[in-house]
Design a protein around this motif. Structure first.
Motif, PDB file in Angstrom:
ATOM      1  N   THR A 290       0.884  -1.102  -0.039  1.00 65.41           N
ATOM      2  CA  THR A 290       0.021  -0.045  -0.056  1.00 65.41           C
ATOM      3  C   THR A 290       0.840   1.352   0.027  1.00 65.41           C
ATOM      4  OG1 THR A 290      -1.743  -0.981   1.292  1.00 65.41           O
ATOM      5  CG2 THR A 290      -1.834   1.470   1.390  1.00 65.41           C
ATOM      6  N   LEU A 291       0.492   2.184  -0.833  1.00 66.45           N
ATOM      7  CA  LEU A 291       1.187   3.508  -0.710  1.00 66.45           C
ATOM      8  C   LEU A 291       0.242   4.389  -0.018  1.00 66.45           C
ATOM      9  CD1 LEU A 291       3.844   4.707  -2.467  1.00 66.45           C
ATOM     10  CD2 LEU A 291       2.347   5.343  -3.938  1.00 66.45           C
ATOM     11  N   GLY A 292       1.016   5.299   0.803  1.00 67.91           N
ATOM     12  CA  GLY A 292       0.338   6.515   1.555  1.00 67.91           C
ATOM     13  C   GLY A 292       1.239   7.644   1.346  1.00 67.91           C
ATOM     14  N   PHE A 293       0.450   8.818   1.657  1.00 72.20           N
ATOM     15  CA  PHE A 293       1.190  10.190   1.876  1.00 72.20           C
ATOM     16  C   PHE A 293       1.072  10.763   2.922  1.00 72.20           C
ATOM     17  CE2 PHE A 293      -0.527   8.833  -2.461  1.00 72.20           C
ATOM     18  CZ  PHE A 293       0.894   8.971  -3.286  1.00 72.20           C
ATOM     19  N   GLN A 294       2.004  11.267   3.560  1.00 75.60           N
ATOM     20  CA  GLN A 294       1.871  11.929   4.816  1.00 75.60           C
ATOM     21  C   GLN A 294       1.116  13.023   4.871  1.00 75.60           C
ATOM     22  OE1 GLN A 294       5.953  12.728   6.314  1.00 75.60           O
ATOM     23  NE2 GLN A 294       6.385  10.431   6.744  1.00 75.60           N
ATOM     24  N   GLU A 295       1.090  13.935   3.707  1.00 78.26           N
ATOM     25  CA  GLU A 295       0.012  15.124   3.703  1.00 78.26           C
ATOM     26  C   GLU A 295      -1.457  14.797   3.978  1.00 78.26           C
ATOM     27  OE1 GLU A 295       3.711  15.838   1.357  1.00 78.26           O
ATOM     28  OE2 GLU A 295       2.447  14.300   1.419  1.00 78.26           O
ATOM     29  N   PHE A 296      -1.664  13.418   3.704  1.00 78.06           N
ATOM     30  CA  PHE A 296      -3.079  12.962   3.927  1.00 78.06           C
ATOM     31  C   PHE A 296      -3.403  12.166   5.053  1.00 78.06           C
ATOM     32  CE2 PHE A 296      -3.468  12.344  -0.946  1.00 78.06           C
ATOM     33  CZ  PHE A 296      -3.259  13.668  -1.299  1.00 78.06           C
ATOM     34  N   ALA A 297      -2.274  11.905   5.921  1.00 78.22           N
ATOM     35  CA  ALA A 297      -2.334  11.131   7.206  1.00 78.22           C
ATOM     36  C   ALA A 297      -3.589  11.681   8.161  1.00 78.22           C
ATOM     37  CB  ALA A 297      -1.040  11.235   8.006  1.00 78.22           C
ATOM     38  N   GLY A 298      -4.420  10.577   8.427  1.00 70.96           N
ATOM     39  CA  GLY A 298      -5.641  11.037   9.236  1.00 70.96           C
ATOM     40  C   GLY A 298      -6.826  11.520   8.621  1.00 70.96           C
ATOM     41  N   GLY A 299      -6.629  11.955   7.496  1.00 66.11           N
ATOM     42  CA  GLY A 299      -7.775  12.508   6.542  1.00 66.11           C
ATOM     43  C   GLY A 299      -8.499  11.597   5.696  1.00 66.11           C
ATOM     44  N   PRO A 300      -9.526  11.926   5.178  1.00 67.33           N
ATOM     45  CA  PRO A 300     -10.473  11.106   4.490  1.00 67.33           C
ATOM     46  C   PRO A 300      -9.594  10.438   3.005  1.00 67.33           C
ATOM     47  CG  PRO A 300     -11.056  13.560   4.001  1.00 67.33           C
ATOM     48  CD  PRO A 300     -10.209  13.399   5.102  1.00 67.33           C
ATOM     49  N   ARG A 301      -8.462  11.186   2.430  1.00 66.53           N
ATOM     50  CA  ARG A 301      -7.714  10.510   1.530  1.00 66.53           C
ATOM     51  C   ARG A 301      -6.583   9.859   1.617  1.00 66.53           C
ATOM     52  NH1 ARG A 301      -7.148  15.931  -2.519  1.00 66.53           N
ATOM     53  NH2 ARG A 301      -9.274  15.428  -3.779  1.00 66.53           N
ATOM     54  N   ASP A 302      -6.553   9.278   3.104  1.00 67.56           N
ATOM     55  CA  ASP A 302      -5.671   8.367   3.638  1.00 67.56           C
ATOM     56  C   ASP A 302      -6.053   6.850   3.466  1.00 67.56           C
ATOM     57  OD1 ASP A 302      -3.530   7.067   4.709  1.00 67.56           O
ATOM     58  OD2 ASP A 302      -3.911   7.951   6.788  1.00 67.56           O
ATOM     59  N   GLU A 303      -5.595   6.385   2.308  1.00 67.25           N
ATOM     60  CA  GLU A 303      -5.689   5.047   2.123  1.00 67.25           C
ATOM     61  C   GLU A 303      -5.226   3.908   3.183  1.00 67.25           C
ATOM     62  OE1 GLU A 303      -6.859   3.726  -1.294  1.00 67.25           O
ATOM     63  OE2 GLU A 303      -7.358   5.712  -1.627  1.00 67.25           O
ATOM     64  N   THR A 304      -4.285   4.224   3.805  1.00 73.51           N
ATOM     65  CA  THR A 304      -3.586   3.203   4.593  1.00 73.51           C
ATOM     66  C   THR A 304      -4.203   2.604   5.582  1.00 73.51           C
ATOM     67  OG1 THR A 304      -2.369   4.875   5.934  1.00 73.51           O
ATOM     68  CG2 THR A 304      -1.404   4.202   4.068  1.00 73.51           C
ATOM     69  N   PRO A 305      -5.074   3.154   6.689  1.00 73.62           N
ATOM     70  CA  PRO A 305      -5.418   2.320   7.491  1.00 73.62           C
ATOM     71  C   PRO A 305      -6.628   1.251   7.124  1.00 73.62           C
ATOM     72  CG  PRO A 305      -5.663   4.959   8.133  1.00 73.62           C
ATOM     73  CD  PRO A 305      -5.183   4.436   6.743  1.00 73.62           C
ATOM     74  N   LEU A 306      -7.560   1.681   6.241  1.00 70.26           N
ATOM     75  CA  LEU A 306      -8.279   0.702   5.701  1.00 70.26           C
ATOM     76  C   LEU A 306      -7.722  -0.450   4.905  1.00 70.26           C
ATOM     77  CD1 LEU A 306     -11.358   0.333   6.045  1.00 70.26           C
ATOM     78  CD2 LEU A 306     -11.798   1.712   3.785  1.00 70.26           C
ATOM     79  N   ALA A 307      -6.645   0.070   4.129  1.00 63.61           N
ATOM     80  CA  ALA A 307      -5.832  -1.100   3.197  1.00 63.61           C
ATOM     81  C   ALA A 307      -5.241  -2.002   4.246  1.00 63.61           C
ATOM     82  CB  ALA A 307      -4.961  -0.418   2.583  1.00 63.61           C
ATOM     83  N   GLU A 308      -4.808  -1.375   5.427  1.00 64.30           N
ATOM     84  CA  GLU A 308      -4.231  -2.337   6.458  1.00 64.30           C
ATOM     85  C   GLU A 308      -5.121  -3.276   7.202  1.00 64.30           C
ATOM     86  OE1 GLU A 308      -2.093   0.448   8.700  1.00 64.30           O
ATOM     87  OE2 GLU A 308      -0.358   0.701   7.571  1.00 64.30           O
ATOM     88  N   ARG A 309      -6.260  -2.699   7.257  1.00 66.14           N
ATOM     89  CA  ARG A 309      -7.393  -3.832   7.696  1.00 66.14           C
ATOM     90  C   ARG A 309      -7.887  -4.699   6.944  1.00 66.14           C
ATOM     91  NH1 ARG A 309     -13.016  -1.023   9.993  1.00 66.14           N
ATOM     92  NH2 ARG A 309     -14.255  -3.387  10.281  1.00 66.14           N
ATOM     93  N   ILE A 310      -7.852  -4.536   5.610  1.00 66.20           N
ATOM     94  CA  ILE A 310      -8.042  -5.400   4.346  1.00 66.20           C
ATOM     95  C   ILE A 310      -6.969  -6.605   4.778  1.00 66.20           C
ATOM     96  CG2 ILE A 310      -8.362  -6.006   2.049  1.00 66.20           C
ATOM     97  CD1 ILE A 310      -9.401  -3.076   1.880  1.00 66.20           C
ATOM     98  N   ALA A 311      -5.932  -5.937   4.574  1.00 69.02           N
ATOM     99  CA  ALA A 311      -4.772  -7.011   4.459  1.00 69.02           C
ATOM    100  C   ALA A 311      -4.593  -7.875   6.026  1.00 69.02           C
ATOM    101  CB  ALA A 311      -3.526  -6.128   4.650  1.00 69.02           C
ATOM    102  N   ALA A 312      -5.060  -7.383   7.026  1.00 69.04           N
ATOM    103  CA  ALA A 312      -5.246  -8.206   8.176  1.00 69.04           C
ATOM    104  C   ALA A 312      -6.625  -9.057   8.044  1.00 69.04           C
ATOM    105  CB  ALA A 312      -5.461  -7.463   9.325  1.00 69.04           C
ATOM    106  N   HIS A 313      -7.394  -8.738   7.284  1.00 66.91           N
ATOM    107  CA  HIS A 313      -8.700  -9.568   7.353  1.00 66.91           C
ATOM    108  C   HIS A 313      -8.374 -10.762   6.334  1.00 66.91           C
ATOM    109  CE1 HIS A 313     -12.998  -9.924   6.915  1.00 66.91           C
ATOM    110  NE2 HIS A 313     -12.992 -10.098   5.788  1.00 66.91           N
TER     111      HIS A 313
END
Length: 582
Positions: A290-313
């Motif tokens: 997964t690719l993430g961008f620090q500018e989006f961290a914690g915002g609606p454009r941050d893909e990483t938390p949900l992607a990590e949840r999918i990976a764990a799932h």
């Protein structure tokens, strides 16, 4: 995945093949194939084939190219993967054909020997092929149905040159580099160079789903074995078509490899569904990146938390990589240098491909094509509404052009410059698509490039006519699919995936851009319920997390303009173009 090169110096050519030129073309593509290199010249010096190898199927020396048929009369260089090669091989073996390797390349040779050019319809996969037939004294060039793999040709009627990259042909040093104004205009219009153009008048892409026969006597023949628009216009009847079965079948075929296959994972439905299908079909835990961008961290454009949840799932071996403005600045010049043709996109793919290669992967699956296939873009809703609203005005001669000329000089201070063209370009699907996808509008071209080149290029590009022809299909969804697949997906997304992946010697596969899956979805779309992204996601077993299914579509956004301190990608486009024309 590889890089191929071919030169045919026909009987009318003044010189035989220059082996040094062929080597220069080949070695300009080293990143495409770091695992091996090959070169073959005919005894009379009139034909040359060269290859750079990225070993994925049959890693042994038996897979080296150029490869020769068992009869000795046919030679091939090939870039891509034939996913149904095992079934084709079994069919040929049942007829008594013997094989010396376990490659898909050798299957192509045997199938051509049996069926000739007709064999192209049997190949399921992504491919660019250059094949020399000694008995027929001709070279066959061919490209896969959707144009996933590139193939460029420079042909003066006497000497034909072909390669996987424009820059490779230029590296050979023998191709005329006079500009193609339509290609230059196309870049500023779209943010990429649209087919059938490049920046160079004498270098052209072979059309997707087509073949070319070049005889040593100078004869040229062209044909098409797949036509996207005709497939959409007249979909094949498929009794009992099942979306889940077709999707799993495509992913299963795209997992064919003798090396591990990973998955590019965002928080979107396309890549999440591919991750689910891959996990279902494999015994080993797949890598996901997964690719993430620090500018989006914690915002609606941050893909990483949900992607990590999918990976764990799904229990994948997951890696998240964060990119910063400093990373982009440090790699900006290399990214531009890695582009084969100028593009405003592909930066995200370049970084995620680098991360995948650092995980030890040679192959990764991408969800590219899902929006085009399942109607995921806003364009599938916005274009029909716009055209329905504006269509009554199309018969008011000159009104749209008059309004645009009056408003274009000032409207950009209050709204998008595109607003000036709503009346002129909003009355048909093709024009409305240009309005939606355009980087610069036609009336802006003279202000961002040489005005005379802009005038000639716009004339030669015939953009509005090409778009109108693509959208000449019954049904709003099919119209938009034809436009999105035939223009944005083919000219931007697939091309960017190729150069950005190959920059890191990574093969990017696209299971949602598959002929059999495409035909199934088109057939199902002829029923009362047209498959959409939710239907695709429902194929996942176990089911995707509810947070993924209910997440509003946001698109994958890369903050390039923000990194450059600008509002839009137009500044990035100018930088990229300047590097290519310096």
């Amino acid at each position: 995945m590889c890089g191929l090169a071919a030169i045919l110096a026909g009987t009318g050519a003044s010189h035989p093949v220059d082996a040094a030129e062929l080597v220069r073309i080949r070695d300009a593509m080293t990143a495409r194939g770091p695992d091996g290199q090959g070169l073959w010249l005919s005894a009379d010096g009139r034909v040359g084939l060269a290859h750079r190898r990225l070993a994925i199927i049959d890693l042994s020396p038996a897979g080296a190219q150029p490869m020769v048929s068992t009869c000795g009369g046919i030679r091939i260089v090939f870039n891509g993967e034939i996913y149904n090669y095992r079934a084709l091989r079994a069919e040929l073996e049942a007829e008594g054909v013997g094989f010396r390797s376990h490659t898909d390349t050798e299957v192509i040779l045997a199938l051509y020997r049996r069926d000739g050019i007709a064999m192209l319809k049997r190949l399921r996969g992504m491919f660019a092929i250059a094949l020399w037939d000694e008995a027929r004294q001709g070279m066959l060039l061919a490209r896969d149905p959707f144009g996933i793999k590139p193939l460029y040709v420079a042909d003066d009627g006497h000497t034909l040159r072909a390669a996987s990259q424009v820059k490779a042909l230029l590296a050979g040093g023998a191709v005329d580099t006079r500009p193609d104004p339509a290609g230059h205009v196309g870049f500023f219009l779209w943010g990429h160079v649209p087919e059938p153009h490049t920046l160079y008048d004498r270098i052209k892409p072979l059309a997707a789903g087509s073949w070319m026969w070049a005889g040593s006597d100078g004869t040229r023949r062209h044909g098409q074995f797949f036509d996207l628009r005709e497939e959409l216009r007249c979909p094949a009847a498929m009794a009992g078509a099942n979306l889940r079965e077709a999707l799993l079948d495509s992913v299963r075929h795209h997992l064919e490899a003798d090396v591990p296959v990973g998955v590019f994972l965002s928080s979107g439905l396309d890549s999440a569904t591919l991750a689910a299908c891959t996990r279902e079909l494999t015994d080993t835990l797949p890598h996901t990146v997964t690719l993430g961008f620090q500018e989006f961290a914690g915002g609606p454009r941050d893909e990483t938390p949900l992607a990590e949840r999918i990976a764990a799932h799904y229990g994948t071996r997951h890696r998240t990589i964060h990119i910063t403005a400093a990373d982009f600045a440090a790699n900006r010049e290399r990214i531009i240098a890695d582009m084969d043709q100028p593009s405003v996109d592909g930066v995200n793919t370049w970084f995620v491909a680098r991360a995948a290669r650092e995980c030890g992967l040679k192959v990764a699956l991408s969800g590219l094509g899902g929006d085009e296939l399942f109607g995921g873009y806003d364009s599938f809703r916005q274009l029909p509404r716009l055209v329905a609203t504006m269509a009554p005005l199309r018969h008011v001669s000159g009104l749209g052009r008059l309004v645009r000329r009056m408003t274009a000089p000032w409207i950009g201070r209050f709204a998008s410059p595109k607003a000036a063209g709503l009346l002129e370009y909003g009355t048909s699907f093709g024009d409305a698509y240009l309005l939606r996808r355009g980087l610069h509008m036609p009336w802006e071209l003279a202000g961002v490039m040489d005005p005379e080149m802009a005038r000639i290029g716009w004339r030669d590009l015939q953009a509005r006519a090409a778009l109108a022809a693509a959208a000449d299909i019954a049904g709003d969804r099919r119209k938009v699919s034809a436009l999105e697949m035939g223009f944005y997906m083919r000219n931007q997304l697939l091309r960017d995936a190729d150069w950005a992946g190959m920059a890191h010697s990574l093969e990017i596969r696209v299971p949602l851009v598959d002929v059999e899956l495409f035909r199934t979805v088109v057939a199902l779309a002829g029923n009362t319920h047209r498959p959409d992204k939710q239907d695709m996601a429902a194929c996942s077993v176990p089911a995707l997390p509810q947070a993924v299914l209910t997440r509003p579509k946001s698109g994958f956004f890369v903050p390039i303009a923000q990194w450059l301190g600008e509002r839009t990608l137009k500044g990035w486009a100018a930088r990229v173009y300047g590097a290519f024309t310096a």
